[in-house]
Design a protein around this motif. Structure first.
Motif, PDB file in Angstrom:
ATOM      1  N   ALA A  15     -26.609  69.050  21.475  1.00  0.00           N
ATOM      2  CA  ALA A  15     -25.273  69.083  22.073  1.00  0.00           C
ATOM      3  C   ALA A  15     -24.517  67.852  21.590  1.00  0.00           C
ATOM      4  N   THR A  16     -23.320  68.034  21.084  1.00  0.00           N
ATOM      5  CA  THR A  16     -22.607  66.932  20.470  1.00  0.00           C
ATOM      6  C   THR A  16     -21.498  66.370  21.356  1.00  0.00           C
ATOM      7  N   GLN A  17     -21.376  66.860  22.564  1.00  0.00           N
ATOM      8  CA  GLN A  17     -20.343  66.362  23.449  1.00  0.00           C
ATOM      9  C   GLN A  17     -20.807  65.068  24.097  1.00  0.00           C
ATOM     10  N   ALA A  18     -19.966  64.027  24.018  1.00  0.00           N
ATOM     11  CA  ALA A  18     -20.335  62.729  24.574  1.00  0.00           C
ATOM     12  C   ALA A  18     -20.356  62.796  26.095  1.00  0.00           C
ATOM     13  N   ALA A  19     -21.322  62.094  26.697  1.00  0.00           N
ATOM     14  CA  ALA A  19     -21.384  61.994  28.157  1.00  0.00           C
ATOM     15  C   ALA A  19     -20.604  60.776  28.649  1.00  0.00           C
ATOM     16  N   ILE A  20     -20.628  59.693  27.867  1.00  0.00           N
ATOM     17  CA  ILE A  20     -19.930  58.465  28.238  1.00  0.00           C
ATOM     18  C   ILE A  20     -18.561  58.453  27.578  1.00  0.00           C
ATOM     19  N   ASN A  21     -17.514  58.334  28.391  1.00  0.00           N
ATOM     20  CA  ASN A  21     -16.152  58.416  27.873  1.00  0.00           C
ATOM     21  C   ASN A  21     -15.301  57.255  28.356  1.00  0.00           C
ATOM     22  N   LEU A  22     -14.335  56.860  27.499  1.00  0.00           N
ATOM     23  CA  LEU A  22     -13.399  55.790  27.821  1.00  0.00           C
ATOM     24  C   LEU A  22     -12.122  56.362  28.430  1.00  0.00           C
ATOM     25  N   ASP A  23     -11.358  55.508  29.098  1.00  0.00           N
ATOM     26  CA  ASP A  23     -10.123  55.947  29.747  1.00  0.00           C
ATOM     27  C   ASP A  23      -8.899  55.803  28.844  1.00  0.00           C
ATOM     28  N   ARG A  24      -9.100  55.440  27.571  1.00  0.00           N
ATOM     29  CA  ARG A  24      -7.956  55.261  26.670  1.00  0.00           C
ATOM     30  C   ARG A  24      -8.407  55.424  25.223  1.00  0.00           C
ATOM     31  N   THR A  25      -7.450  55.473  24.324  1.00  0.00           N
ATOM     32  CA  THR A  25      -7.760  55.665  22.906  1.00  0.00           C
ATOM     33  C   THR A  25      -7.418  54.446  22.063  1.00  0.00           C
ATOM     34  N   ARG A  26      -6.825  53.428  22.672  1.00  0.00           N
ATOM     35  CA  ARG A  26      -6.514  52.187  21.967  1.00  0.00           C
ATOM     36  C   ARG A  26      -6.295  51.072  22.977  1.00  0.00           C
ATOM     37  N   ILE A  27      -6.400  49.833  22.506  1.00  0.00           N
ATOM     38  CA  ILE A  27      -6.211  48.668  23.360  1.00  0.00           C
ATOM     39  C   ILE A  27      -5.166  47.776  22.722  1.00  0.00           C
ATOM     40  N   ASP A  65     -16.686  56.241  32.069  1.00  0.00           N
ATOM     41  CA  ASP A  65     -17.191  57.304  32.940  1.00  0.00           C
ATOM     42  C   ASP A  65     -18.428  57.955  32.342  1.00  0.00           C
ATOM     43  N   ASN A  66     -19.409  58.226  33.194  1.00  0.00           N
ATOM     44  CA  ASN A  66     -20.549  59.052  32.811  1.00  0.00           C
ATOM     45  C   ASN A  66     -20.277  60.460  33.336  1.00  0.00           C
ATOM     46  N   GLN A  67     -19.920  61.359  32.436  1.00  0.00           N
ATOM     47  CA  GLN A  67     -19.534  62.707  32.841  1.00  0.00           C
ATOM     48  C   GLN A  67     -20.727  63.638  33.024  1.00  0.00           C
ATOM     49  N   SER A  68     -21.921  63.135  32.755  1.00  0.00           N
ATOM     50  CA  SER A  68     -23.113  63.924  33.058  1.00  0.00           C
ATOM     51  C   SER A  68     -23.361  63.892  34.565  1.00  0.00           C
ATOM     52  N   LYS A  69     -23.641  65.045  35.142  1.00  0.00           N
ATOM     53  CA  LYS A  69     -23.893  65.121  36.577  1.00  0.00           C
ATOM     54  C   LYS A  69     -25.371  64.940  36.927  1.00  0.00           C
ATOM     55  N   THR A  70     -26.222  64.868  35.892  1.00  0.00           N
ATOM     56  CA  THR A  70     -27.661  64.841  36.153  1.00  0.00           C
ATOM     57  C   THR A  70     -28.400  63.672  35.511  1.00  0.00           C
ATOM     58  N   LEU A  71     -27.837  63.084  34.455  1.00  0.00           N
ATOM     59  CA  LEU A  71     -28.591  62.085  33.694  1.00  0.00           C
ATOM     60  C   LEU A  71     -27.893  60.727  33.686  1.00  0.00           C
ATOM     61  N   PRO A  72     -28.650  59.646  33.879  1.00  0.00           N
ATOM     62  CA  PRO A  72     -28.096  58.303  33.685  1.00  0.00           C
ATOM     63  C   PRO A  72     -28.078  57.973  32.191  1.00  0.00           C
ATOM     64  N   TYR A  73     -27.155  57.136  31.782  1.00  0.00           N
ATOM     65  CA  TYR A  73     -27.057  56.731  30.378  1.00  0.00           C
ATOM     66  C   TYR A  73     -26.914  55.218  30.292  1.00  0.00           C
ATOM     67  N   LEU A  74     -27.426  54.649  29.220  1.00  0.00           N
ATOM     68  CA  LEU A  74     -27.112  53.273  28.881  1.00  0.00           C
ATOM     69  C   LEU A  74     -25.840  53.262  28.038  1.00  0.00           C
ATOM     70  N   ALA A  75     -24.990  52.267  28.266  1.00  0.00           N
ATOM     71  CA  ALA A  75     -23.760  52.107  27.487  1.00  0.00           C
ATOM     72  C   ALA A  75     -23.796  50.758  26.790  1.00  0.00           C
ATOM     73  N   LEU A  76     -23.745  50.777  25.457  1.00  0.00           N
ATOM     74  CA  LEU A  76     -23.763  49.566  24.652  1.00  0.00           C
ATOM     75  C   LEU A  76     -22.351  49.297  24.139  1.00  0.00           C
ATOM     76  N   SER A  77     -21.877  48.064  24.284  1.00  0.00           N
ATOM     77  CA  SER A  77     -20.513  47.715  23.895  1.00  0.00           C
ATOM     78  C   SER A  77     -20.518  46.522  22.946  1.00  0.00           C
ATOM     79  N   TRP A  78     -19.629  46.568  21.936  1.00  0.00           N
ATOM     80  CA  TRP A  78     -19.468  45.437  21.032  1.00  0.00           C
ATOM     81  C   TRP A  78     -18.135  45.525  20.307  1.00  0.00           C
ATOM     82  N   ILE A  79     -17.780  44.428  19.649  1.00  0.00           N
ATOM     83  CA  ILE A  79     -16.517  44.306  18.925  1.00  0.00           C
ATOM     84  C   ILE A  79     -16.799  44.195  17.431  1.00  0.00           C
ATOM     85  N   GLU A  80     -15.924  44.800  16.622  1.00  0.00           N
ATOM     86  CA  GLU A  80     -15.976  44.656  15.173  1.00  0.00           C
ATOM     87  C   GLU A  80     -14.633  44.137  14.669  1.00  0.00           C
TER      88      GLU A  80
END
Length: 254
Positions: A20-32, A46-61
């Motif tokens: 399944a290629t649909q992301a579970a973790i989603n942001l509230d915007r498309t640019r900063i 947001d974690n849009q999965s109703k059943t599974l916890p996810y880790l979210a990794l964040s970084w800057i490039e």
């Protein structure tokens, strides 16, 4: 080089169709857009999965895709988000930003990667591949000398010129300009056009799919991720005349 037998090839094809290629973790915007006067910017995750916890990794490039934390830090760099829950990522500016240009925007990228929990299928003998989906959005550092006033439409200063091969577009502003739409009638995209981003004070050539008429509909992405369109009327090799058009739906992929 390993040669694939017909059976091995079929197995790989079947495995490839099982994801399944649909992301579970989603942001509230498309640019900063990060004004110099701000100390930090917060994003809702947001974690849009109703059943599974996810880790979210964040970084800057940086603008060349290299990881960096001398100008901005994404905090926390890793967090667990429970099913159906929301959290935040704070982007905090660093002292090195004082050395960035004061007369134009600087470009960075914020990245968010989701890591799914271990699949129960991994305990079986079956071959299973898990995908880690990743979001990448633009982060524009905006110095206080060029902060926009309410209602400022700097994109209207864009300079468009018709050429034998298409259009030449010049960005005379200190802001990055993302073009996401080009049409001859405002209804269908011209063939061969792909979205592009113009750096401050830069120019680019755009193909128009063989169309060389006197009217173009040009769309750009504003600070809030909305697609806004301009009408360009062109006569010969003179600079085209721009006219504002009604704002349309947002364009999340640009």
């Amino acid at each position: 080089m390993m040669k694939l037998t017909p059976l091995k090839s079929l197995c790989l094809m079947l495995i490839g169709t099982a994801f399944a290629t649909q992301a579970a973790i989603n942001l509230d915007r498309t640019r900063i857009v990060f004004p110099e006067t701000d100390k930090a910017s917060s994003l809702k995750v947001d974690n849009q999965s109703k059943t599974l916890p996810y880790l979210a990794l964040s970084w800057i490039e940086d603008e060349n895709g290299r990881k960096e934390d001398s100008h901005f830090m994404a905090l926390p760099p890793i967090q667990r988000i429970e099913p159906g829950s929301s959290s935040q990522v704070r982007i905090v500016k660093q002292a090195a930003n004082n050395a960035l240009p004061k007369d134009r925007e600087s470009l960075f990228y914020f990245n968010l990667r989701e890591v799914p929990p271990k699949s129960a299928s991994l305990d079986d003998d079956r071959s299973v591949m898990q995908l880690a989906m990743q979001s990448r959005i633009k982060l524009f550092w905006r110095p206080k000398a060029i902060v926009k006033k309410a209602g400022d439409r700097s994109e209207m200063r864009m300079e468009v010129t018709a050429t034998a091969k298409g259009l030449t577009i010049h960005n005379p502003t200190p802001y990055y300009l993302t073009l996401a739409w080009l049409s001859k009638n405002g209804k269908a995209m011209l063939s061969g056009f792909d979205s592009l981003m113009l750096a401050p004070f830069a120019s680019a050539s755009v193909t128009t799919g063989g169309y060389h008429g006197s009217y173009y509909s040009i769309g750009y992405i504003d600070d809030y991720g909305a697609l806004r369109k301009l009408g360009a009327t062109c006569q010969g090799t003179s600079t085209c005349q721009l006219k504002d058009a009604k704002a349309t739906s947002d364009a999340k992929a640009h």
